[in-house]
Scaffold this motif. Structure first.
Motif, PDB file in Angstrom:
ATOM      1  N   ARG A 208     -13.233  -6.917  -2.958  1.00 32.76           N
ATOM      2  CA  ARG A 208     -12.861  -5.967  -2.150  1.00 32.76           C
ATOM      3  C   ARG A 208     -14.194  -4.947  -2.046  1.00 32.76           C
ATOM      4  NH1 ARG A 208      -8.172  -1.820  -3.114  1.00 32.76           N
ATOM      5  NH2 ARG A 208      -9.715  -0.368  -4.381  1.00 32.76           N
TER       6      ARG A 208
ATOM      7  N   LYS B 287     -16.368  -1.600  -0.568  1.00 32.77           N
ATOM      8  CA  LYS B 287     -16.261  -0.275   0.285  1.00 32.77           C
ATOM      9  C   LYS B 287     -17.426  -0.157   1.065  1.00 32.77           C
ATOM     10  CE  LYS B 287     -15.243   3.980   1.209  1.00 32.77           C
ATOM     11  NZ  LYS B 287     -15.257   5.255   0.072  1.00 32.77           N
TER      12      LYS B 287
ATOM     13  N   TYR C 116     -12.866  -0.845   3.895  1.00 36.51           N
ATOM     14  CA  TYR C 116     -12.723  -1.787   3.053  1.00 36.51           C
ATOM     15  C   TYR C 116     -13.006  -3.202   3.989  1.00 36.51           C
ATOM     16  CZ  TYR C 116     -10.704   1.105  -0.831  1.00 36.51           C
ATOM     17  OH  TYR C 116     -10.522   2.104  -1.486  1.00 36.51           O
TER      18      TYR C 116
ATOM     19  N   CYS D 273      -4.117  -2.122   1.179  1.00 30.71           N
ATOM     20  CA  CYS D 273      -4.775  -2.925  -0.082  1.00 30.71           C
ATOM     21  C   CYS D 273      -4.036  -2.697  -1.183  1.00 30.71           C
ATOM     22  CB  CYS D 273      -6.234  -2.379  -0.214  1.00 30.71           C
ATOM     23  SG  CYS D 273      -7.264  -2.676   1.243  1.00 30.71           S
TER      24      CYS D 273
END
Length: 333
Positions: free
Chosen positions: A70, A72, A86, A114
């Motif tokens: 994941r 950002k 994300y 998430c």
């Protein structure tokens, strides 16, 4: 004596409601209607009021989870406006097909999708994780007024979203929050396209208010090949002073011209998956609206691209349409 406005409003909506709804009988009728409807819908949303800025992308952090990474990220969508999101990528070889997962209310924006919200389990909000574990690359943005984009006034008041404040301001400025959300999601699609993703399978999925935003995106951006709407496919008439009263549902003049069925019709003949709970207190009366869109797909001979799933329970994401989405994607490859 009753001095309230509800009766007046009901009579008003019956008088002016859905003047541009699709009522044709042939493919020719549909094509002519759709060409005009798409232009008019864009005008209603005031999409032309927004101008794109350079992306200036930033990747600020990354974290490894079981089966996926994941990251950002953020991009500039308009001058002075940045969208954080994300990106979930499979750690094993994926299929390079992008999915845009749009959040609704009650999940702290992208965090709930998430797995990082107290309401993730309540609403089964983790569909972003479900898709990445199926091999897709998933983009999970914060819409305006949620998560990291919650306005200061909402933070001070302890509100979970800033939709009412933003829609009031944007309406007074001659634009709309729904239109600005659409503009930003289209800019995210532009960014995804630049990454070299397999756009032949681009999918938009959303629950509740996120389902509405995913549907609007699919209607007005033909690059979206599959739209998966959960918990939001009922007549606008059913929201009148009853439910779904957040400002993000309201656009000046929209109900005069179109209803949800017509926005779904604009997606046709591309893939459209609809799911709802049989006791969803926010989606009563949706069968009639679904039948309107089903008829449109039948006229176009696109029945195989239209799926409806009914879950057992209240307002939540059921995840009944994953296989249907994959079937449509595979046929389009």
């Amino acid at each position: 004596m009753n001095y309230r406005a509800e009766g007046f409003l009901k009579k008003r909506i019956e008088k002016v409601y859905r003047q541009e709804g699709f009522r044709g009988e042939t493919i020719g009728d549909f094509k002519a209607w759709k060409e005009t409807a798409l232009k008019d819908f864009e005008k209603i949303l005031r999409l032309s009021a927004f101008s794109a800025a350079e992306f200036e992308p930033v990747v600020s952090s990354g974290r490894v989870f079981d089966g996926y990474l994941r990251k950002k990220c953020s991009i500039q969508t308009a001058e002075g406006l940045r969208m954080p999101f994300y990106v979930l990528e499979p750690t094993k070889k994926g299929n390079n097909i992008p999915v845009i997962a749009v959040h609704g209310h009650g999940c702290n924006g992208k965090e709930g999708l998430c797995g990082d919200s107290i309401n993730t389990e309540k609403y089964n909000y983790s569909y972003a994780i479900d898709f990445v574990k199926r091999g897709y690359t998933v983009y999970v943005p914060d819409l305006l007024g949620f998560g990291e984009r919650l306005e200061e006034i909402s933070i001070k008041r302890g509100e979970g979203s800033s939709c009412n404040h933003l829609n009031n301001a944007l309406t007074s400025l001659g634009t709309t929050l729904m239109g600005l959300n659409l503009f930003e999601l289209k800019r995210l699609v532009d960014y995804i396209e630049e990454t070299g993703a397999d756009m032949n399978g681009l999918t938009a999925v959303g629950f509740s208010g996120g389902g509405l935003d995913a549907l609007v995106l699919a209607a007005l951006d033909s690059r979206v090949k599959v739209c998966y709407v959960s918990g939001y496919y009922h007549s606008f008439k059913d929201t009148l002073l009853k439910n779904n009263l957040c400002g993000c549902n309201f656009v000046s003049g929209l109900w005069e011209h179109f209803d949800i069925a017509d926005i779904g019709n604009m997606v046709c003949p591309r893939g459209l998956i609809i799911e709802y709970g049989d006791s969803d207190s926010l989606n009563f009366g949706c069968e009639e609206v679904i039948d309107e869109t089903k008829r449109c797909y039948e006229i176009n001979g696109a029945e195989d691209n239209f799926y409806v799933f009914k879950g057992s329970g209240d307002h939540r994401f059921y995840g009944l349409g994953y296989g249907a989405a994959e079937d449509i994607i595979k046929r389009g490859e």
